[in-house]
Structures are given as structure tokens and as C-alpha cells.
Design a protein around this motif. Sequence first.
Motif, PDB file in Angstrom:
ATOM      1  N   ASN A   1     123.551  35.145  -5.247  1.00  0.00           N
ATOM      2  CA  ASN A   1     122.922  34.973  -3.923  1.00  0.00           C
ATOM      3  C   ASN A   1     122.945  36.266  -3.096  1.00  0.00           C
ATOM      4  OD1 ASN A   1     125.476  35.197  -2.837  1.00  0.00           O
ATOM      5  ND2 ASN A   1     125.666  33.051  -2.283  1.00  0.00           N
ATOM      6  N   HIS A   2     123.735  37.230  -3.520  1.00  0.00           N
ATOM      7  CA  HIS A   2     123.823  38.523  -2.840  1.00  0.00           C
ATOM      8  C   HIS A   2     124.050  38.361  -1.344  1.00  0.00           C
ATOM      9  CE1 HIS A   2     122.743  40.287  -6.614  1.00  0.00           C
ATOM     10  NE2 HIS A   2     121.599  39.627  -6.640  1.00  0.00           N
ATOM     11  N   GLY A   3     124.830  37.351  -0.977  1.00  0.00           N
ATOM     12  CA  GLY A   3     125.224  37.165   0.414  1.00  0.00           C
ATOM     13  C   GLY A   3     124.157  36.597   1.330  1.00  0.00           C
ATOM     14  N   ARG A   4     123.038  36.175   0.761  1.00  0.00           N
ATOM     15  CA  ARG A   4     121.951  35.642   1.608  1.00  0.00           C
ATOM     16  C   ARG A   4     121.765  34.156   1.327  1.00  0.00           C
ATOM     17  NH1 ARG A   4     117.843  40.060   2.839  1.00  0.00           N
ATOM     18  NH2 ARG A   4     116.419  38.328   3.089  1.00  0.00           N
ATOM     19  N   ASP A   5     121.792  33.350   2.402  1.00  0.00           N
ATOM     20  CA  ASP A   5     121.675  31.902   2.249  1.00  0.00           C
ATOM     21  C   ASP A   5     120.336  31.494   1.617  1.00  0.00           C
ATOM     22  OD1 ASP A   5     124.146  31.635   3.292  1.00  0.00           O
ATOM     23  OD2 ASP A   5     123.504  30.979   5.284  1.00  0.00           O
ATOM     24  N   GLU A   6     119.252  32.201   2.002  1.00  0.00           N
ATOM     25  CA  GLU A   6     117.931  31.802   1.479  1.00  0.00           C
ATOM     26  C   GLU A   6     117.842  32.009  -0.031  1.00  0.00           C
ATOM     27  OE1 GLU A   6     118.530  34.002   3.806  1.00  0.00           O
ATOM     28  OE2 GLU A   6     117.252  35.770   3.722  1.00  0.00           O
ATOM     29  N   ASN A   7     118.642  32.941  -0.555  1.00  0.00           N
ATOM     30  CA  ASN A   7     118.659  33.124  -2.011  1.00  0.00           C
ATOM     31  C   ASN A   7     119.230  31.887  -2.705  1.00  0.00           C
ATOM     32  OD1 ASN A   7     117.583  35.612  -1.759  1.00  0.00           O
ATOM     33  ND2 ASN A   7     119.465  36.753  -2.176  1.00  0.00           N
ATOM     34  N   ILE A   8     120.186  31.233  -2.016  1.00  0.00           N
ATOM     35  CA  ILE A   8     120.803  30.036  -2.613  1.00  0.00           C
ATOM     36  C   ILE A   8     119.752  28.935  -2.769  1.00  0.00           C
ATOM     37  CG2 ILE A   8     122.629  28.311  -2.388  1.00  0.00           C
ATOM     38  CD1 ILE A   8     124.255  30.262  -0.825  1.00  0.00           C
ATOM     39  N   LEU A   9     118.854  28.848  -1.796  1.00  0.00           N
ATOM     40  CA  LEU A   9     117.757  27.868  -1.891  1.00  0.00           C
ATOM     41  C   LEU A   9     116.973  28.075  -3.179  1.00  0.00           C
ATOM     42  CD1 LEU A   9     116.057  27.747   1.642  1.00  0.00           C
ATOM     43  CD2 LEU A   9     117.242  25.911   0.485  1.00  0.00           C
ATOM     44  N   LEU A  10     116.610  29.331  -3.411  1.00  0.00           N
ATOM     45  CA  LEU A  10     115.800  29.648  -4.597  1.00  0.00           C
ATOM     46  C   LEU A  10     116.591  29.419  -5.881  1.00  0.00           C
ATOM     47  CD1 LEU A  10     114.021  32.873  -3.318  1.00  0.00           C
ATOM     48  CD2 LEU A  10     113.072  30.581  -3.509  1.00  0.00           C
ATOM     49  N   ILE A  11     117.879  29.759  -5.837  1.00  0.00           N
ATOM     50  CA  ILE A  11     118.707  29.586  -7.042  1.00  0.00           C
ATOM     51  C   ILE A  11     118.823  28.095  -7.379  1.00  0.00           C
ATOM     52  CG2 ILE A  11     121.033  29.848  -7.994  1.00  0.00           C
ATOM     53  CD1 ILE A  11     121.277  32.399  -6.251  1.00  0.00           C
ATOM     54  N   THR A  12     119.072  27.269  -6.349  1.00  0.00           N
ATOM     55  CA  THR A  12     119.231  25.831  -6.634  1.00  0.00           C
ATOM     56  C   THR A  12     117.897  25.228  -7.084  1.00  0.00           C
ATOM     57  OG1 THR A  12     118.953  25.270  -4.291  1.00  0.00           O
ATOM     58  CG2 THR A  12     121.199  25.482  -5.101  1.00  0.00           C
ATOM     59  N   LEU A  13     116.796  25.743  -6.536  1.00  0.00           N
ATOM     60  CA  LEU A  13     115.471  25.260  -6.973  1.00  0.00           C
ATOM     61  C   LEU A  13     115.256  25.614  -8.446  1.00  0.00           C
ATOM     62  CD1 LEU A  13     112.824  23.908  -6.041  1.00  0.00           C
ATOM     63  CD2 LEU A  13     111.950  26.171  -5.492  1.00  0.00           C
ATOM     64  N   GLY A  14     115.594  26.857  -8.783  1.00  0.00           N
ATOM     65  CA  GLY A  14     115.473  27.287 -10.181  1.00  0.00           C
ATOM     66  C   GLY A  14     116.380  26.485 -11.098  1.00  0.00           C
TER      67      GLY A  14
END
Lengths: 407, 290
Positions: free
Chosen positions: B91-104
Motif C-alpha cells: 500500500n506504500h502508506g496510502r489508504d487509497e492503494n488499499i482499496l485497489l489491492i483489496t479489489l484486486g
Amino acid sequence: MKKHVGKPVSRRGFVAGTTALATLGFPAILRAQPAAVKVGLIHPVTGFVAYNGQQNRLGGTMAIEDVNKAGGIKSMGGAKIEALLGDSQSKVEVGVAEVEKMNEQGVAAYIGCFQSPVGIAASQAASKYNTPFLIDVGASDLIVSRGLKNVFRLKPGFGVCVDDGIASLGALNKAAGGVAKSAVIVHESGEFGTGTAKLLQGKLPSIGIEAKELIGHDNPTRNFDNIALRIRSLAPDVIMMSNYGNEYMLLARTLYQQKVNVAGFFSILGGGFNYKFVKEMPDVSQYMMDVNHWYNPRSPQAQELKKRVEATGALFTFEVYLTYTNVMLLADALERAASADKEKLTAALAASTFKAELMPYGPTKFVNGQNQGGKPGVMQALKGDIEVIAPEEFASAKAVFPKPKLN
Amino acid sequence: MLDPQIIFAGILNGLLAGGIYVLVAVGLTLIYGVLHIINFAHGSLLMLAMYAVFYLWRLLGVDPYVALPLVIAGAFVFGFVLYRLVIGRFNHGRDENILLITLGLSIVIDNAALLFFGGDTQTIDVPYAGSFVELGAAFLPLPKIISFAASLLLCAILGLYMAKSDTGKAIRAVAKERQGARLVGIDVDNIFAVSYGIGIACLGAAACLLMPTYYVTPSSGHAFVLVAFTIVVLGGMGSFVGAAVGGFIIGITEALGGLLLGEQLGQIGISLIFILILLLRPTGLFGSKA
């Protein structure tokens, strides 16, 4: 021992010889291999009806393998059939996209699509290119009432299934002294379920049964408790169902758990009525009846295919043998057309008198794309197995109606 | 007009269904409250837990309710490791990255399930499936009563754990103020992983309670996620009590809507609540203002 002494082949000579062989000999061999006929199999192998689509694909690929093993299309010099596998993802727009994609790959015909809405849209898309489209599973009669010359359906639609179902239920009820006077119809809310339910509602009065209510539900439905309650408040004599596999099974289990007592459960094209359901839930399924596609239990070819399918660990469901049969229908048409030309192939299909060995059908005759010989069977779950109760010539057991009450 | 007894039975059915919704929603709201992200892999992970319950029953004959502690523990470990190895790392410290990771993750898990388990519908037929309790016009299936009671008990245990234990207090501290929590020596990254693990453990519990009355396919988890999102919004994003109350409100709304308006129109009640809450009280019933 005599030693053979000859002029050695020079390197230049060897190259010249092999080049000559390559230019003269191999093209001849290549010419002897006719181009494969590409057939698009479009089914929902992912999404909410993925299981059904995977079963369709299993039947289709087995049939193509069988045709190719038997020498391919002989009138086309032994041309093999090549399957182009498409996944509609249980979505209309994806099914249409698969048609377009396969058209660019030079497909000669399509077979699909399990869901009526996908079949309707995909066959419409194929009609732009005059490519034959064989509907292996897809119950809506809208599929064959649009005047499209490229669409063919071997199996019966929901109109015929409703007619045969009404006739069977009427006969059973008459023999039981007319115990059933009312029914509730539970259906999925798409084209297949809604269309079937409306037809049933119109025709039930002809056998002295009133349709008290039509209850539609979404796909998927999490909980059928409300519907069970509603049915209990209406107190019908018969519950008629028309829905896809998961909802069929969940509804049946909820009605059993909620102790809904009726004279009979009678489904038209019940998606979940199969060997797995009756074996895994013998108490729930006991005495349930279904009007559906069924193989001819007296056909040796059907029994042999059943063994082969079960040997792979899969179930011999209607999707398997309907897609298998449609590939055979197409292979027969290719054989007679002696060409993969779309016009010739369409004409061969329209004039087909194909004998559907696996199915309990009459002679094949397409009128506006619908086979007039297609007939459903009427089955009942009895002691953890499925028995054919009608038509009489294929019956393996006598129907139990009305069913004993639940304690 | 429906018989009042039928309406009473409908309310009971709604409460029973709400019990399961609560568990799914509690996991979702806990993850949101701490990590500040919507876990798009929630439905897929619920489906995985349901398969775990199914195979424990099919291969080892373990009853779904007996499997409860094992599946909860397994789901916690799975969630913890998933956060540590995938979500937390990329996630590199960014919450919005977590959204994309969980979607993936959701897409990968769904398709892997289809590949390994097939698309076939799997069910568990427990011997007590046909047992029921008669209460007026209501026939309440025994598995649903057990699931309801177990769900309430688990929520109470989780509530106590969050209120009394050191880890629970640390989770609440991180949810409230990350930087402050870090300053007082709380290992925030570890708390993220623990919170994610607890959220997935709730799904493990929900899977055990669902399987005696439901089925599993590679897409069956998603049927509960939309309703869980609605519950989280209704109760207040990140609110534990809100998720519990919201779950029961949605269960009863769904049941009464289905009875009074028909099964298809009845679902409108849920959507209506969702829209009204967003319009009139965007923070939800128990949510605090940002």
C-alpha cells in the motif's frame, strides 16, 4: 557381404533435394489437411450460473472431441472442428462481445448460451453476419419468434414445457380425485422465469387449478423465509417453481424447513433439479416433480455418455447432453452441406432431419428455427434418485401424488 | 391485509437473518474504523471461509458449529498474514492503494475459487436441518436460531474484548488517532494487521453460521456484501454498535418489505434506507463526525 558403393550425396545436392521435397511434397500434404471448422461455444463459465455454463462446455468439448476422433467432417475431406471457447460471464453484453470477437476469428457457427437473455442478444448479434446460432439451452420462446433465419433450437422452449407440464399435472390431479385446486408460482424475475410463470398462470385454470399468486424473486436471493411465509398464508395445494439452480435448491430447502405442507411441488425447468440435489438432500427433494430436459434412459448412446461423463467426476446434467447433441446436430449439417459456408450451413440446418440419439425426441423438423420434435420429460425425486414419470413410453416409475404430509 | 401473526413471523425471520448480517457488517466496519478503507475483498473472503467450512464437513465430517473456533482462528491467521504479506506491504502508506489491492484480491480469489472448487453449488445437509421451533405462526428453523444466538454471543465477546483487553484498547486508539497511538508506543502496523485479522475472523464465524442454511459457490459471498455496506452506512462507518443495530434494522426491513411489497419490491426498503441515511444523517445512526 557386398558393400554398396554409390555416388555420395553432395551437400549442394542434399539441399536441392530437400528444397524440392519441401516445395513439392509438403504443400501436397498440407493441401490434404482441410481447414478446421471453427465453432464458437459461448457459455457462462463464470458468474452466478457458472456451474451450468461449465457443464455446457463439458458437453460441447466432449462432442467435438468425438467428432474429430471419428474422422472429422468426411464430406469436407475430414475437416476437424475447432472449438472457440467463450465466457459470457452470465452477462448479456459480454455474450454479445464474444460473438463479435469470434466473428473476427472466422467462426462458422455458434452454440450457446444457457441464459435466455444472453441467447437472445447473442443470436441477434450473430444474425448481422448470417452466422448460424444453435441455442443449446435457453427456454424463452422469444428466441425463435423474431424471424431470424440463423437461429435454431433443438430442445423445446418454455411454451412446450408448460403445455406438457400442464397436461401431466392435470392427469395426475385427475387420477388423485382433483385434490389440487390452487397453486402458487414462484419464479426468477428474468425472461425465463417470468415468461414461464405467465404461461402457467394462463393455462392452470384449464385443469381446474387456480393460480393464487405469482411470486418473483431476484438472482441471487439470500433468504426465502418471506416467500415461505407468504406461501403458508396463501395455503395453496401445489407450489410451482421456475428458477435457476441455486435459488431452486435454497427455496426447496426453506419450504422443507418451514414445514410448508402441500399436495405437490411441480417445477417447470427447475434449474436445480438434478442428481446432486436429490442425492445430497433426499428428504428435501423427496416427491418433488419437475418438467425438464431429460435424456432417453433407454438409449444405449445416452447411457454410454452418462458413464463417460460420470467417470470424469462430473454430473450428467441436461446442460451436458444438450450441448453435446447440438454439436452433433451441427456436425450432421456440416456433413450434408459439405461446406462451412454460412448460407449452405443455414440451409442444411433448416432442412435437418437429424436423429437426436440421446434425447426422447420425435423426428427433427425445424419450423422458424424451432424443432417440432423436441419434448421434455416429467421427473420425480423418489428415495434419493430421479425417476421419469412421463411420457409413459420412457417412464421408469409411477408418480406419487399427492405426496404424504410432512410431520 | 396480512394476518398479524404472519407479520410477527416475518419480524422474527428478519431478526434471525439480521444476526448473520451483523457479523458480516461488524467485520467490515471494524476494518473501516481502523484502516479507514472499504475492504472490497470482504465477499470473496467470506466465500473462502464458507468453502473452508464446507470442506471441513465434507472431508472430516466436522459439523459447521463445531468448526466455529477452528474457522475463526484460521480466518484470523489468514487475514493477519494477508495484511502483513500483501496489503500492508504494497500500500506504500496510502489508504487509497488499499482499496485497489483489496479489489484486486477479490478478483484473484473469485477466479482462483472457480478454478480450484469449480462453479458447482455446495451445500451442507446437517441432521438437524429439518428441526424447528414453532412460535405462533412462525416456524423457526433450528439452524437459524442457533446461528442467531451464536452471532449475538460472538458480538458480545468481541465487544468485551474491544473494551477491556489491551489489544482492544490499542485498536480503538489507532482508530481514533494514528499518530497519537504511535507516539505512545503502539505498533500501529501490527494493530492494522490484527484488526484486519479480526474482521476476517468475523467472516469465518459468519461462514460457519451460514452454511447449515445457505450454499456456497465462487460468487456467493457477494450476496451479503452489498447488504453489509448498507448496514455499515446505516449504523455509522466504523461504529461497532451501529453495525449491530443496523444489521437487525436491515433484517427486519427486508423481511417486512418482502412480505408487504413482494420479494422484489421488498429490496427497495434497503436501498431507501441507504439513500435516506446518506441524505439526512451521513454519519449514520452511531457514527461520529469526522
